[in-house]
Scaffold this motif. Structure first.
Motif, PDB file in Angstrom:
ATOM      1  N   GLU A  64      42.198  40.594  25.520  1.00 51.20           N
ATOM      2  CA  GLU A  64      43.028  41.685  25.003  1.00 51.20           C
ATOM      3  C   GLU A  64      42.394  42.330  23.775  1.00 51.20           C
ATOM      4  O   GLU A  64      42.318  43.567  23.672  1.00 51.20           O
ATOM      5  CB  GLU A  64      44.428  41.159  24.668  1.00 51.20           C
ATOM      6  N   SER A  65      41.922  41.504  22.850  1.00 54.65           N
ATOM      7  CA  SER A  65      41.301  42.041  21.634  1.00 54.65           C
ATOM      8  C   SER A  65      39.986  42.741  21.946  1.00 54.65           C
ATOM      9  O   SER A  65      39.691  43.815  21.407  1.00 54.65           O
ATOM     10  CB  SER A  65      41.070  40.912  20.623  1.00 54.65           C
ATOM     11  N   LEU A  66      39.205  42.134  22.830  1.00 54.84           N
ATOM     12  CA  LEU A  66      37.919  42.719  23.198  1.00 54.84           C
ATOM     13  C   LEU A  66      38.115  44.061  23.889  1.00 54.84           C
ATOM     14  O   LEU A  66      37.333  45.002  23.683  1.00 54.84           O
ATOM     15  CB  LEU A  66      37.168  41.742  24.113  1.00 54.84           C
ATOM     16  N   ALA A  67      39.167  44.169  24.698  1.00 58.17           N
ATOM     17  CA  ALA A  67      39.455  45.427  25.385  1.00 58.17           C
ATOM     18  C   ALA A  67      39.771  46.536  24.381  1.00 58.17           C
ATOM     19  O   ALA A  67      39.264  47.663  24.496  1.00 58.17           O
ATOM     20  CB  ALA A  67      40.628  45.236  26.345  1.00 58.17           C
ATOM     21  N   LEU A  68      40.598  46.232  23.392  1.00 59.78           N
ATOM     22  CA  LEU A  68      40.943  47.228  22.379  1.00 59.78           C
ATOM     23  C   LEU A  68      39.723  47.636  21.555  1.00 59.78           C
ATOM     24  O   LEU A  68      39.518  48.821  21.261  1.00 59.78           O
ATOM     25  CB  LEU A  68      42.027  46.674  21.457  1.00 59.78           C
ATOM     26  N   GLU A  69      38.903  46.671  21.209  1.00 61.48           N
ATOM     27  CA  GLU A  69      37.740  46.923  20.368  1.00 61.48           C
ATOM     28  C   GLU A  69      36.673  47.751  21.067  1.00 61.48           C
ATOM     29  O   GLU A  69      35.933  48.513  20.421  1.00 61.48           O
ATOM     30  CB  GLU A  69      37.159  45.580  19.920  1.00 61.48           C
ATOM     31  N   ASN A  70      36.603  47.622  22.381  1.00 60.03           N
ATOM     32  CA  ASN A  70      35.503  48.260  23.117  1.00 60.03           C
ATOM     33  C   ASN A  70      35.920  49.449  23.967  1.00 60.03           C
ATOM     34  O   ASN A  70      35.094  50.018  24.676  1.00 60.03           O
ATOM     35  CB  ASN A  70      34.810  47.211  24.000  1.00 60.03           C
ATOM     36  N   ARG A  71      37.175  49.829  23.891  1.00 58.88           N
ATOM     37  CA  ARG A  71      37.648  50.961  24.680  1.00 58.88           C
ATOM     38  C   ARG A  71      36.848  52.228  24.375  1.00 58.88           C
ATOM     39  O   ARG A  71      36.486  52.991  25.270  1.00 58.88           O
ATOM     40  CB  ARG A  71      39.133  51.179  24.411  1.00 58.88           C
ATOM     41  N   ARG A  72      36.570  52.473  23.098  1.00 57.27           N
ATOM     42  CA  ARG A  72      35.852  53.701  22.723  1.00 57.27           C
ATOM     43  C   ARG A  72      34.400  53.696  23.192  1.00 57.27           C
ATOM     44  O   ARG A  72      33.730  54.729  23.186  1.00 57.27           O
ATOM     45  CB  ARG A  72      35.907  53.910  21.209  1.00 57.27           C
ATOM     46  N   HIS A  73      33.908  52.531  23.607  1.00 52.33           N
ATOM     47  CA  HIS A  73      32.543  52.437  24.139  1.00 52.33           C
ATOM     48  C   HIS A  73      32.522  52.521  25.666  1.00 52.33           C
ATOM     49  O   HIS A  73      31.459  52.360  26.281  1.00 52.33           O
ATOM     50  CB  HIS A  73      31.887  51.123  23.698  1.00 52.33           C
ATOM     51  N   GLY A  74      33.683  52.764  26.266  1.00 49.78           N
ATOM     52  CA  GLY A  74      33.754  52.863  27.723  1.00 49.78           C
ATOM     53  C   GLY A  74      33.730  51.526  28.435  1.00 49.78           C
ATOM     54  O   GLY A  74      33.514  51.466  29.645  1.00 49.78           O
ATOM     55  N   ARG A 123      35.578  48.250  29.826  1.00 49.20           N
ATOM     56  CA  ARG A 123      36.875  47.727  30.241  1.00 49.20           C
ATOM     57  C   ARG A 123      36.810  46.204  30.312  1.00 49.20           C
ATOM     58  O   ARG A 123      35.862  45.646  30.845  1.00 49.20           O
ATOM     59  CB  ARG A 123      37.278  48.303  31.601  1.00 49.20           C
ATOM     60  N   VAL A 124      37.832  45.564  29.768  1.00 50.26           N
ATOM     61  CA  VAL A 124      37.871  44.101  29.715  1.00 50.26           C
ATOM     62  C   VAL A 124      39.181  43.630  30.336  1.00 50.26           C
ATOM     63  O   VAL A 124      40.249  44.172  30.037  1.00 50.26           O
ATOM     64  CB  VAL A 124      37.765  43.588  28.267  1.00 50.26           C
ATOM     65  N   CYS A 125      39.085  42.618  31.186  1.00 54.46           N
ATOM     66  CA  CYS A 125      40.266  42.140  31.916  1.00 54.46           C
ATOM     67  C   CYS A 125      40.268  40.615  31.989  1.00 54.46           C
ATOM     68  O   CYS A 125      39.225  39.992  32.220  1.00 54.46           O
ATOM     69  CB  CYS A 125      40.254  42.720  33.333  1.00 54.46           C
ATOM     70  N   ALA A 126      41.449  40.020  31.791  1.00 54.26           N
ATOM     71  CA  ALA A 126      41.641  38.588  32.017  1.00 54.26           C
ATOM     72  C   ALA A 126      42.340  38.411  33.363  1.00 54.26           C
ATOM     73  O   ALA A 126      43.435  38.945  33.578  1.00 54.26           O
ATOM     74  CB  ALA A 126      42.477  37.980  30.900  1.00 54.26           C
ATOM     75  N   LEU A 127      41.697  37.681  34.252  1.00 55.28           N
ATOM     76  CA  LEU A 127      42.247  37.393  35.581  1.00 55.28           C
ATOM     77  C   LEU A 127      42.965  36.056  35.512  1.00 55.28           C
ATOM     78  O   LEU A 127      42.369  35.044  35.126  1.00 55.28           O
ATOM     79  CB  LEU A 127      41.117  37.354  36.610  1.00 55.28           C
ATOM     80  N   CYS A 128      44.248  36.022  35.890  1.00 56.85           N
ATOM     81  CA  CYS A 128      45.076  34.820  35.716  1.00 56.85           C
ATOM     82  C   CYS A 128      45.642  34.332  37.049  1.00 56.85           C
ATOM     83  O   CYS A 128      46.846  34.503  37.335  1.00 56.85           O
ATOM     84  CB  CYS A 128      46.209  35.114  34.737  1.00 56.85           C
ATOM     85  N   PRO A 129      44.807  33.738  37.891  1.00 66.17           N
ATOM     86  CA  PRO A 129      45.308  33.257  39.185  1.00 66.17           C
ATOM     87  C   PRO A 129      46.065  31.943  39.046  1.00 66.17           C
ATOM     88  O   PRO A 129      45.839  31.162  38.119  1.00 66.17           O
ATOM     89  CB  PRO A 129      44.020  33.052  39.993  1.00 66.17           C
ATOM     90  N   GLY A 130      46.943  31.712  39.999  1.00 61.86           N
ATOM     91  CA  GLY A 130      47.572  30.406  40.111  1.00 61.86           C
ATOM     92  C   GLY A 130      46.681  29.486  40.938  1.00 61.86           C
ATOM     93  O   GLY A 130      45.460  29.635  40.962  1.00 61.86           O
ATOM     94  N   PHE A 131      47.290  28.534  41.622  1.00 60.09           N
ATOM     95  CA  PHE A 131      46.514  27.591  42.434  1.00 60.09           C
ATOM     96  C   PHE A 131      45.759  28.354  43.524  1.00 60.09           C
ATOM     97  O   PHE A 131      46.356  29.107  44.297  1.00 60.09           O
ATOM     98  CB  PHE A 131      47.438  26.552  43.060  1.00 60.09           C
ATOM     99  N   THR A 132      44.447  28.145  43.566  1.00 56.24           N
ATOM    100  CA  THR A 132      43.574  28.893  44.474  1.00 56.24           C
ATOM    101  C   THR A 132      42.771  27.921  45.329  1.00 56.24           C
ATOM    102  O   THR A 132      42.246  26.925  44.813  1.00 56.24           O
ATOM    103  CB  THR A 132      42.615  29.799  43.672  1.00 56.24           C
ATOM    104  N   ARG A 133      42.664  28.218  46.605  1.00 57.16           N
ATOM    105  CA  ARG A 133      41.902  27.340  47.506  1.00 57.16           C
ATOM    106  C   ARG A 133      40.421  27.410  47.160  1.00 57.16           C
ATOM    107  O   ARG A 133      39.768  28.432  47.343  1.00 57.16           O
ATOM    108  CB  ARG A 133      42.118  27.761  48.961  1.00 57.16           C
ATOM    109  N   GLY A 191      41.245  49.434  34.619  1.00 48.88           N
ATOM    110  CA  GLY A 191      41.555  49.367  33.200  1.00 48.88           C
ATOM    111  C   GLY A 191      42.701  48.443  32.855  1.00 48.88           C
ATOM    112  O   GLY A 191      43.255  48.513  31.752  1.00 48.88           O
ATOM    113  N   ARG A 192      43.053  47.530  33.783  1.00 50.01           N
ATOM    114  CA  ARG A 192      44.100  46.550  33.491  1.00 50.01           C
ATOM    115  C   ARG A 192      43.535  45.487  32.557  1.00 50.01           C
ATOM    116  O   ARG A 192      42.402  45.047  32.710  1.00 50.01           O
ATOM    117  CB  ARG A 192      44.573  45.890  34.787  1.00 50.01           C
ATOM    118  N   THR A 193      44.331  45.026  31.619  1.00 53.37           N
ATOM    119  CA  THR A 193      43.869  44.019  30.662  1.00 53.37           C
ATOM    120  C   THR A 193      44.191  42.599  31.120  1.00 53.37           C
ATOM    121  O   THR A 193      43.435  41.672  30.863  1.00 53.37           O
ATOM    122  CB  THR A 193      44.482  44.262  29.273  1.00 53.37           C
TER     123      THR A 193
END
Length: 267
Positions: free
Chosen positions: A167-177, A179-189, A227-229
């Motif tokens: 989240e912080s990295l996304a805000l800090e780097n938005r002006r540089h084009g 995009r930063v996203c955290a992927l939060c999966p549940g139990f995955t095969r 652009g989802r965070t």
């Protein structure tokens, strides 16, 4: 005139599971790849599989070693590769009570899950910024979004850190084009629970709680491109996240304690 080829994306922990699925998803979209993990044979097999679609470079590295991130960065420079994206996926779990494993095992875990992720991001970020359309996808976990369960003392904490870091990295780097996203999966095969030795325990979980690695990878890549965070794949987990936001903290902690005890007793 043809558009320029996209810059390569580096994927850590690409030898299996979600990491390999994310590499396949990027290859399907025509994005060149740099694959890194400890298991060289698996990386080379994946690179050979994807080579008909995109250029693939293989860098064998153990991110539990303190100098591994610097080694990966130096190897990219030696090969003349400037990446335009980074997927921090490498990781694993250390099951059991906090005091059961040695501190050396915990230290290796933190090195891979937190320190190497931060250092590799720091070293590659200038190149990622330079292209003006950089992407960073950090593979966190649904465990980051709920109260910590017994036996997840460091895992949930490390994944929670990844969400806030993203989240912080996304805000800090938005002006540089970038995009930063955290992927939060549940139990995955995947092999994850075989490696941690918890397969028998998690096998008690209902089928609706299990996600497909390819679908998780697609949700993550789609999310960072849009652009989802924070991205939570799967309708059941989206619903759980919404419910968690409405429940009192005391109720959540009680539910997590009962759930952890029920899984342990079933094993």
């Amino acid at each position: 005139m043809q558009p320029p080829s996209p810059a390569p994306v580096l994927v850590t922990g690409a030898s299996s599971g979600i990491g390999a699925a994310i590499a396949r998803e990027y290859a399907r979209r025509g994005v060149p790849l740099v694959l890194t993990a400890r298991r060289g044979e698996r990386l080379r097999a994946l690179a050979a599989e994807l080579a008909p679609r995109v250029a693939c470079e293989v860098l064998v590295a153990d991110l539990a070693r303190p100098g591994a991130a610097a080694h990966v960065h130096a190897a990219l420079g030696e090969r003349g590769i400037r990446v335009g994206g980074l997927v921090n996926n490498a990781g694993y779990g250390v099951p059991g009570d906090y005091l059961t494993p040695s501190w050396a095992r915990h230290a290796d875990f933190l090195q891979v899950m937190v320190t190497a992720t931060c250092e590799l991001t720091w070293r590659l970020l200038p190149d990622i910024r330079a292209g003006g359309q950089g992407r960073i996808l950090n593979v966190a976990s649904f465990a980051a979004l709920v109260p910590g369960a017994a036996g997840q003392t460091l895992y949930a904490g490390a994944k929670s850190f990844l969400v806030r870091f993203s989240e912080s990295l996304a805000l800090e780097n938005r002006r540089h084009g970038v995009r930063v996203c955290a992927l939060c999966p549940g139990f995955t095969r995947s092999e994850f629970h075989d490696v941690t030795g918890t397969r028998a325990l998690v096998s008690q979980l209902p089928r609706w709680m299990w996600l497909d690695a390819d679908a998780v990878a697609r949700a993550g890549v789609d999310g960072v491109e849009r652009g989802r965070t924070v991205v939570v794949p799967g309708l059941p987990y989206k619903a759980l996240r919404a419910a968690i936001r409405l429940l009192p903290e005391a109720v959540l902690h009680t539910a997590m304690a009962r759930g952890s005890r029920r899984i342990r007793d079933a094993g």
